[in-house]
Design an enzyme around this catalytic site. Structure first.
Site, PDB file in Angstrom:
ATOM      1  N   GLU A 127      19.915  48.313 -30.957  1.00  0.00           N
ATOM      2  CA  GLU A 127      19.915  47.283 -30.199  1.00  0.00           C
ATOM      3  C   GLU A 127      18.468  46.685 -29.772  1.00  0.00           C
ATOM      4  O   GLU A 127      17.981  47.439 -29.021  1.00  0.00           O
ATOM      5  CB  GLU A 127      20.624  47.540 -28.952  1.00  0.00           C
TER       6      GLU A 127
ATOM      7  N   ASP B 292      20.198  51.927 -26.886  1.00  0.00           N
ATOM      8  CA  ASP B 292      19.983  50.744 -26.216  1.00  0.00           C
ATOM      9  C   ASP B 292      18.482  50.427 -26.012  1.00  0.00           C
ATOM     10  O   ASP B 292      17.704  51.395 -26.024  1.00  0.00           O
ATOM     11  CB  ASP B 292      20.514  51.391 -24.750  1.00  0.00           C
TER      12      ASP B 292
HETATM   13  C1  NOJ Z   1      21.525  46.409 -23.037  1.00  0.00           C
HETATM   14  C2  NOJ Z   1      22.934  46.671 -22.899  1.00  0.00           C
HETATM   15  O1  NOJ Z   1      23.714  46.241 -23.823  1.00  0.00           O
HETATM   16  C3  NOJ Z   1      23.147  46.119 -21.452  1.00  0.00           C
HETATM   17  O2  NOJ Z   1      24.303  46.011 -21.196  1.00  0.00           O
HETATM   18  C4  NOJ Z   1      22.455  46.882 -20.450  1.00  0.00           C
HETATM   19  O3  NOJ Z   1      22.452  46.121 -19.146  1.00  0.00           O
HETATM   20  C5  NOJ Z   1      20.836  46.804 -20.795  1.00  0.00           C
HETATM   21  N1  NOJ Z   1      20.621  47.192 -22.180  1.00  0.00           N
HETATM   22  C6  NOJ Z   1      20.209  47.962 -20.000  1.00  0.00           C
HETATM   23  O4  NOJ Z   1      20.425  49.328 -20.387  1.00  0.00           O
END
Ligand code: NOJ
Length: 554
Positions: free
Chosen positions: A274, A212
């Site tokens: 991500e 993340d």
């Molecule tokens: C990216 C995640 O995909 C999202 O759903 C989340 O709110 C944020 N990161 C914070 O962790």
């Protein structure tokens, strides 16, 4: 033995390079215990469905102990599951049962922040300024005569200031909600803790991690103001160097360190970033040979339905990943963005935030067109070299639920924007499994945590299984063909394709054509029609390739 020293293994297959990975948004996939929220046992009960669909792996969104302020992205304990979802023993059983079916399992890792309920943050609140406990997070004194102003001008990606003040006067940093304090990755204890968390799950049989906010972990230790303040939002990205908290050079040390941990384990455990980082050459730095294995290709996801746009995106991604020896990924949607059927059914210049605020009425999405395009997009992405991520429900052609009533919304983006943004709940509505059962078979009993539209009966798995033209069976056929052909070899474009048509070969096994233009085209000569995303009319002995349609030819 020092577990950080990799035992360099010759990768036996590099399975991830062309894997299709199915994203399980656990809250909304399948509810095993009838409390209205999806869980691990729900997933276990649907593994046959996933194996049958033909995907290679699952990525499961966070399942850890969490107060659920941000749907589980606020983790209170990285080594425990939230009781809503199950136990670590259930998770281990899931890994084993998935492996028996030839499916791998990737879990979410949330290293940028913890929940404010994490024991480290609670200890930090009790401790004094300058303490070891506070050093694991970003605690700073404020500006102004009495420290009444935040330490700098950084804004939260979820709206509002990125700093919250404590009763003792210090401020702490949170790029997301105040309940998600950012960890300090310059701190050795933080680094060691995450090595250990990785090992905890690797020891239990996990095949990898989705990382993340992979581009946000490291902050400029001088905490300078942002020169140009970013517009808050998940699409926030860094276009180059020297942003105080995005895509900083130092994040790569972390990934090199993790790669050593991953490589220590047998069976090619992977990590996928991500990272909302552009352009693709910048993103490719995350997938250098000694860093992570993959990064989501959000550039592709954001491109409009246009042959020139998509072709440029495809070429850029292939070139950028090839330059570091990695393979590209293709993403059409996920739990943070408007579902692909609705997005492609809206005019290209639609501001989707405004559209959601209007409950999907201004403008209305042309869902028939959106579905036609989404089906064609599925055949396009599954024919491309590299790996594809499929968000749950994409295989059913689910649209965004844009008209969820305000009182059911749970996304913190909605609350923090003061209602000026609707948030991401519309792409998170629980799956319809069966037309007949209560809650469309999502779970026994309990009302699903978000209401399912009544029209979803027709989109349910049981209905689509009986319809040979269904979006579910189209995906299943494509995934089976992709395996059996196999679809391999470099991509070679037909440069003579008519305007608006993407036409390429993958080795000798497959030719893919997609008509993104405004005029129907014609199928070229071929040995066999393998698959089509929609009907192909015949006209005077010719087979027509209609607008918004894709085919796979042999
Ligand atoms: C990216 C995640 O995909 C999202 O759903 C989340 O709110 C944020 N990161 C914070 O962790």
């Amino acid at each position: 033995m020092d577990r950080n020293i990799p035992e360099r293994r010759e990768p036996d297959q590099q399975w991830w390079r062309d894997a299709v990975i199915y994203q399980v948004y656990i809250r909304s996939f399948a509810d095993g215990n009838g409390d209205g929220v999806g869980d691990v046992n729900g997933i276990r009960g649907r593994l046959d469905y996933l194996a049958d669909l033909g995907v290679d792996a699952l990525w499961i969104n966070p399942w850890y102990l969490s107060p659920m302020v941000d749907g589980g992205y606020d983790v209170a304990d990285f080594r425990r599951l939230d009781p809503l979802f199950g136990t670590v023993a259930d998770a281990v059983a899931l890994f084993q049962e998935a492996h028996r079916r030839g499916l791998r399992v990737i879990v979410d890792l949330v290293p940028n922040h913890t929940s404010d309920q994490h024991e480290w943050f609670r200890a930090a609140l009790r401790a004094d300024p300058g303490s070891r406990e506070r050093a694991r997070y970003h605690f700073r004194d404020g500006r102004g005569t009495n420290g009444e102003l935040p330490p700098n001008n950084w804004r939260s990606i979820f709206n509002g200031p990125a700093w919250t003040r404590m009763p003792d006067g210090q401020w702490y940093l949170h790029l997301f909600t105040p309940e998600q304090p950012d960890l300090n990755w310059d701190n050795a204890e933080v680094r060691e803790e995450f090595d250990d968390v990785l090992r905890f799950w690797l020891d239990r049989g996990v095949d990898g991690f989705r990382v993340d906010v992979a581009h946000g972990l490291v902050k400029d230790p001088g905490y300078p103001d942002e020169v140009e303040e970013l517009t808050p939002g998940l699409f926030t990205h860094a276009e180059g160097m020297d942003h105080p908290f995005l895509d900083r050079e130092e994040v790569h040390e972390i990934y090199r360190r993790w790669r050593k941990v991953l490589d220590y384990y047998p069976g090619e455990r992977i990590a996928v970033a991500e990272a909302w980082v552009f352009p693709p050459e910048r993103l490719a730095r995350y997938v250098r040979p000694d860093e992570l294995h993959q990064a989501f290709n959000f550039d592709f996801l954001q491109r409009p339905w246009s042959a020139t746009e998509l072709r440029a995106g495809i070429d850029n991604a292939i070139a950028a990943t090839a330059s570091v020896g990695a393979s590209p990924t293709w993403v059409l949607s996920n739990h943070d963005v408007v579902r692909v059927v609705s997005r492609l059914g809206l005019p290209a210049d639609t501001d989707t935030k405004e559209w959601l605020l209007s409950d999907g009425t201004m403008p209305r999405a042309d869902l028939e067109r959106g579905l036609r395009r989404a089906r064609a997009a599925a055949l396009l992405t599954l024919a491309l070299p590299g790996s594809a991520y499929l968000y749950q429900g994409e295989e059913l052609g689910l649209p965004e639920v844009a008209d969820l009533p305000e009182n059911v919304l749970q996304d913190p983006i909605h609350r923090r924007s003061g209602g000026t943004e609707k948030g991401r709940d519309g792409c998170r509505v629980p799956m319809p499994w069966s037309a007949e059962e209560p809650n469309f078979g999502f779970g026994p009993g309990g009302e699903p945590w978000l209401p399912q539209p009544s029209e979803w009966a027709m989109l349910s798995v049981t209905e689509q299984r009986q319809d040979p033209e269904s979006t579910l069976l189209l995906h299943q056929s494509a995934l089976r063909l992709r395996r059996s052909l196999p679809v391999s070899g470099e991509l070679r474009w037909n440069e003579d394709a008519p305007a608006g048509v993407l036409d390429f070969w993958r080795g000798s096994a497959l030719r893919c054509l997609v008509n993104l233009g405004t005029e129907p085209g014609e199928l070229p000569e071929h040995d066999r029609l393998l698959l089509a995303s929609g009907p192909l009319p015949r006209e005077g002995g010719r087979t027509i390739l209609p607008v918004d349609t894709a085919v796979w030819l042999r």
